[in-house]
Design a protein around this motif. Sequence first.
Motif, PDB file in Angstrom:
ATOM      1  N   GLU A 418      18.003  59.049  25.231  1.00  0.00           N
ATOM      2  CA  GLU A 418      18.839  59.738  25.317  1.00  0.00           C
ATOM      3  C   GLU A 418      20.239  58.577  25.742  1.00  0.00           C
ATOM      4  O   GLU A 418      20.604  57.362  27.109  1.00  0.00           O
ATOM      5  CB  GLU A 418      19.370  61.014  26.346  1.00  0.00           C
ATOM      6  CG  GLU A 418      18.221  60.634  28.104  1.00  0.00           C
ATOM      7  CD  GLU A 418      18.620  61.522  28.765  1.00  0.00           C
ATOM      8  OE1 GLU A 418      18.580  62.633  28.435  1.00  0.00           O
ATOM      9  OE2 GLU A 418      18.432  61.327  29.733  1.00  0.00           O
ATOM     10  N   GLU A 419      21.021  59.020  25.341  1.00  0.00           N
ATOM     11  CA  GLU A 419      22.585  58.457  26.019  1.00  0.00           C
ATOM     12  C   GLU A 419      22.956  58.995  27.364  1.00  0.00           C
ATOM     13  O   GLU A 419      22.234  60.028  27.896  1.00  0.00           O
ATOM     14  CB  GLU A 419      23.693  59.382  25.621  1.00  0.00           C
ATOM     15  CG  GLU A 419      23.983  58.944  23.798  1.00  0.00           C
ATOM     16  CD  GLU A 419      25.226  59.357  22.985  1.00  0.00           C
ATOM     17  OE1 GLU A 419      26.261  58.763  22.538  1.00  0.00           O
ATOM     18  OE2 GLU A 419      25.114  60.229  22.090  1.00  0.00           O
ATOM     19  N   ASN A 420      23.017  58.219  28.073  1.00  0.00           N
ATOM     20  CA  ASN A 420      23.415  58.339  29.336  1.00  0.00           C
ATOM     21  C   ASN A 420      24.503  58.870  30.194  1.00  0.00           C
ATOM     22  O   ASN A 420      25.604  58.774  28.886  1.00  0.00           O
ATOM     23  CB  ASN A 420      23.727  56.682  29.977  1.00  0.00           C
ATOM     24  CG  ASN A 420      23.568  56.838  31.627  1.00  0.00           C
ATOM     25  OD1 ASN A 420      24.852  57.110  32.268  1.00  0.00           O
ATOM     26  ND2 ASN A 420      23.070  56.051  32.176  1.00  0.00           N
ATOM     27  N   LYS A 421      24.005  60.100  30.478  1.00  0.00           N
ATOM     28  CA  LYS A 421      25.221  61.286  30.804  1.00  0.00           C
ATOM     29  C   LYS A 421      26.731  60.771  31.727  1.00  0.00           C
ATOM     30  O   LYS A 421      27.443  60.735  32.270  1.00  0.00           O
ATOM     31  CB  LYS A 421      24.202  62.054  31.549  1.00  0.00           C
ATOM     32  CG  LYS A 421      23.620  62.963  30.527  1.00  0.00           C
ATOM     33  CD  LYS A 421      23.063  64.338  31.041  1.00  0.00           C
ATOM     34  CE  LYS A 421      21.873  65.372  29.949  1.00  0.00           C
ATOM     35  NZ  LYS A 421      20.582  64.241  29.433  1.00  0.00           N
ATOM     36  N   LYS A 422      25.800  59.212  32.739  1.00  0.00           N
ATOM     37  CA  LYS A 422      26.771  59.276  33.261  1.00  0.00           C
ATOM     38  C   LYS A 422      27.425  58.115  33.126  1.00  0.00           C
ATOM     39  O   LYS A 422      28.649  56.986  33.770  1.00  0.00           O
ATOM     40  CB  LYS A 422      26.133  58.986  34.872  1.00  0.00           C
ATOM     41  CG  LYS A 422      25.927  59.911  35.489  1.00  0.00           C
ATOM     42  CD  LYS A 422      25.088  59.921  36.891  1.00  0.00           C
ATOM     43  CE  LYS A 422      24.482  61.291  37.521  1.00  0.00           C
ATOM     44  NZ  LYS A 422      23.649  60.941  39.020  1.00  0.00           N
ATOM     45  N   GLN A 424      29.371  56.013  30.578  1.00  0.00           N
ATOM     46  CA  GLN A 424      29.902  55.676  28.675  1.00  0.00           C
ATOM     47  C   GLN A 424      30.149  54.205  28.000  1.00  0.00           C
ATOM     48  O   GLN A 424      29.421  53.376  28.980  1.00  0.00           O
ATOM     49  CB  GLN A 424      31.375  55.847  28.279  1.00  0.00           C
ATOM     50  CG  GLN A 424      31.654  56.248  27.681  1.00  0.00           C
ATOM     51  CD  GLN A 424      33.335  56.773  27.389  1.00  0.00           C
ATOM     52  OE1 GLN A 424      34.182  56.738  28.469  1.00  0.00           O
ATOM     53  NE2 GLN A 424      33.562  57.368  26.346  1.00  0.00           N
ATOM     54  N   GLY A 425      29.478  54.566  27.126  1.00  0.00           N
ATOM     55  CA  GLY A 425      28.296  53.198  26.386  1.00  0.00           C
ATOM     56  C   GLY A 425      26.678  53.273  26.331  1.00  0.00           C
ATOM     57  O   GLY A 425      26.737  51.542  26.212  1.00  0.00           O
ATOM     58  N   PHE A 426      26.524  53.504  27.652  1.00  0.00           N
ATOM     59  CA  PHE A 426      24.677  53.035  27.591  1.00  0.00           C
ATOM     60  C   PHE A 426      24.114  53.872  27.453  1.00  0.00           C
ATOM     61  O   PHE A 426      23.995  55.251  27.225  1.00  0.00           O
ATOM     62  CB  PHE A 426      24.689  53.453  29.280  1.00  0.00           C
ATOM     63  CG  PHE A 426      25.081  51.521  29.711  1.00  0.00           C
ATOM     64  CD1 PHE A 426      23.589  50.927  30.491  1.00  0.00           C
ATOM     65  CD2 PHE A 426      26.239  51.674  30.153  1.00  0.00           C
ATOM     66  CE1 PHE A 426      24.178  49.620  31.357  1.00  0.00           C
ATOM     67  CE2 PHE A 426      26.694  50.080  30.301  1.00  0.00           C
ATOM     68  CZ  PHE A 426      25.380  49.294  30.941  1.00  0.00           C
ATOM     69  N   VAL A 427      22.559  54.086  27.371  1.00  0.00           N
ATOM     70  CA  VAL A 427      21.045  54.681  26.690  1.00  0.00           C
ATOM     71  C   VAL A 427      20.451  54.705  28.288  1.00  0.00           C
ATOM     72  O   VAL A 427      20.635  53.607  28.626  1.00  0.00           O
ATOM     73  CB  VAL A 427      21.191  54.327  25.363  1.00  0.00           C
ATOM     74  CG1 VAL A 427      21.504  54.635  24.375  1.00  0.00           C
ATOM     75  CG2 VAL A 427      20.068  52.906  25.474  1.00  0.00           C
ATOM     76  N   SER A 428      19.278  55.938  27.515  1.00  0.00           N
ATOM     77  CA  SER A 428      18.531  55.878  28.927  1.00  0.00           C
ATOM     78  C   SER A 428      17.141  55.535  28.318  1.00  0.00           C
ATOM     79  O   SER A 428      17.006  56.136  27.388  1.00  0.00           O
ATOM     80  CB  SER A 428      18.010  56.574  30.250  1.00  0.00           C
ATOM     81  OG  SER A 428      20.374  56.350  30.623  1.00  0.00           O
ATOM     82  N   GLY A 429      16.012  54.788  28.957  1.00  0.00           N
ATOM     83  CA  GLY A 429      14.911  55.549  28.365  1.00  0.00           C
ATOM     84  C   GLY A 429      13.759  54.540  29.473  1.00  0.00           C
ATOM     85  O   GLY A 429      13.611  54.609  30.523  1.00  0.00           O
ATOM     86  N   ARG A 430      12.802  54.766  28.725  1.00  0.00           N
ATOM     87  CA  ARG A 430      11.625  54.543  29.840  1.00  0.00           C
ATOM     88  C   ARG A 430      10.396  53.008  29.593  1.00  0.00           C
ATOM     89  O   ARG A 430      10.540  53.310  28.178  1.00  0.00           O
ATOM     90  CB  ARG A 430      10.278  55.872  30.342  1.00  0.00           C
ATOM     91  CG  ARG A 430      11.440  56.452  30.610  1.00  0.00           C
ATOM     92  CD  ARG A 430      10.546  58.279  31.300  1.00  0.00           C
ATOM     93  NE  ARG A 430      11.174  59.101  31.501  1.00  0.00           N
ATOM     94  CZ  ARG A 430      11.460  59.235  33.012  1.00  0.00           C
ATOM     95  NH1 ARG A 430      10.556  58.677  33.945  1.00  0.00           N
ATOM     96  NH2 ARG A 430      12.254  60.626  33.026  1.00  0.00           N
ATOM     97  N   LEU A 431       9.890  52.775  30.914  1.00  0.00           N
ATOM     98  CA  LEU A 431       9.452  51.658  30.651  1.00  0.00           C
ATOM     99  C   LEU A 431       7.745  52.297  30.495  1.00  0.00           C
ATOM    100  O   LEU A 431       7.614  53.426  30.359  1.00  0.00           O
ATOM    101  CB  LEU A 431       9.025  50.684  31.668  1.00  0.00           C
ATOM    102  CG  LEU A 431      10.405  49.696  31.772  1.00  0.00           C
ATOM    103  CD1 LEU A 431       9.960  49.249  33.640  1.00  0.00           C
ATOM    104  CD2 LEU A 431      10.367  48.703  30.796  1.00  0.00           C
TER     105      LEU A 431
END
Length: 468
Positions: A418-422, A424-431
């Motif tokens: 997902e796009e990072n909610k906190k 801006q301009g970052f995304v988040s994922g999992r290893l």
Amino acid sequence: MCFTNETEKQKFYIDKCKELVKSREQQYGRKLTACVVTFGCQMNFKDSEKLMGILTEIGFMETEDEHADFVLYNTCTVRENANLKIYGRLGYLSKIKEKNPDMLIALCGCMMQEPHVVEKLNKSYRFIDIIFGTHNIFLLAELLYERLISGHKVENIWDGTTEIVEELPSIRKYSFKSGVNIMYGCNNFCSYCIVPYVRGRERSRKPEDIIQEIRTLVENGVIEVMLLGQNVNSYGKTLNPPVTFAELLEQVEAIDGLKRIRFMTSHPKDLSDELIRVMAKSQKICKQMHLPLQSGSTRLLKLMNRHYTKEQYLELVTKLRTAIPDIGITTDIIVGFPGETEEDFLETLDVVKKAEYDSAFTFIYSKRSNTPAAQMPDQIPETVVKERFDRLLTVVNKISSEKTKHLENTIREVLVEEENKKIQGFVSGRLSNNSVVHFKGDSSLIGKLVPVKLKEAKGFYYIGELVN
């Protein structure tokens, strides 16, 4: 009306509800909205996807706003706080319903399987329209139809079931990953746990049905599945002929197009050498194991009815780390179980230090009525429990922080979620080991596996940089 199976019957009621919802749409001059709020475990979140799937098929438009035309709470009762949270939310909903009497409110899930809870709801929260439990969530359309036609409250709670109904609509939160139920219920009867009483006895799905479901998911864009069960390690024992969980994993591994396989939850007493071997050689099974400890004291583990000792648990951790050196191991720990002494608590701290968990879900013991532990003497004073809990948290956080640093400056594959909610301009994922990574990127990366350099460990997560 005669039906050949439960799925056919429920599809009939979905169609009947469609007609009624369409009529209300014309009356209101707009689409009707539905809000499903989920409390508790991954199994509940999977159930909620089915519930929202049924409601969407009926004609409701999904919303997160509880001012909806239909609000459904899928409840959890593992700890007392979960129950209290529901009562608080119901007080809030009652004010909304006062202003909108046509609003429908439904409750389902584990909390509804407790007779004293339903009695309280019927006495103090009479505005609820539909109440049903964990065993018959697939009846939602039928129960909603009954409520719409009769205008009266509907209550339908089963004590148990052997029924498995999976062929109804479902709305997934993510297009690229999905939970898949492989079994229901639990036979373990840990002395503190109410789950076997509210979820029923173990029932495993046929492997061919699971494989077909996953194939269909992959055809629709899913690249990661989470196999779900209260104790996945005991999967297949009720089947004829029996199938082991390790054997099921090998069948799932063979599905073309599937990239990642996760599962939860594992019980230490059923963790086999066969499963560890299958994980070690797999190219798709994530390097992650959630292995609930609950206590490091063998004396307390016996009182908890866990069927393993401190030494046996640590031996499993050693086997896992030897076979899969980069595995991430997480756990659940209860502080303040009845009769817990300082020595028992120190045994728990000893296991935490030796196991070196990547993270731990720590809980203060919550007395659940009708469980053996609730009747045990020597309930621990709250002040003692909180002091121990804080000490445990300090040790867990220190070890987790040190563990994450081991991967700093390495390049790892991340599934972008997902796009990072906190930021801006970052995304988040999992290893693969389930650690969270935040890095610069946009929405075009969501659902993709990408190489990321882990620049900085931040305790429970990483700040990374996409490798082009």
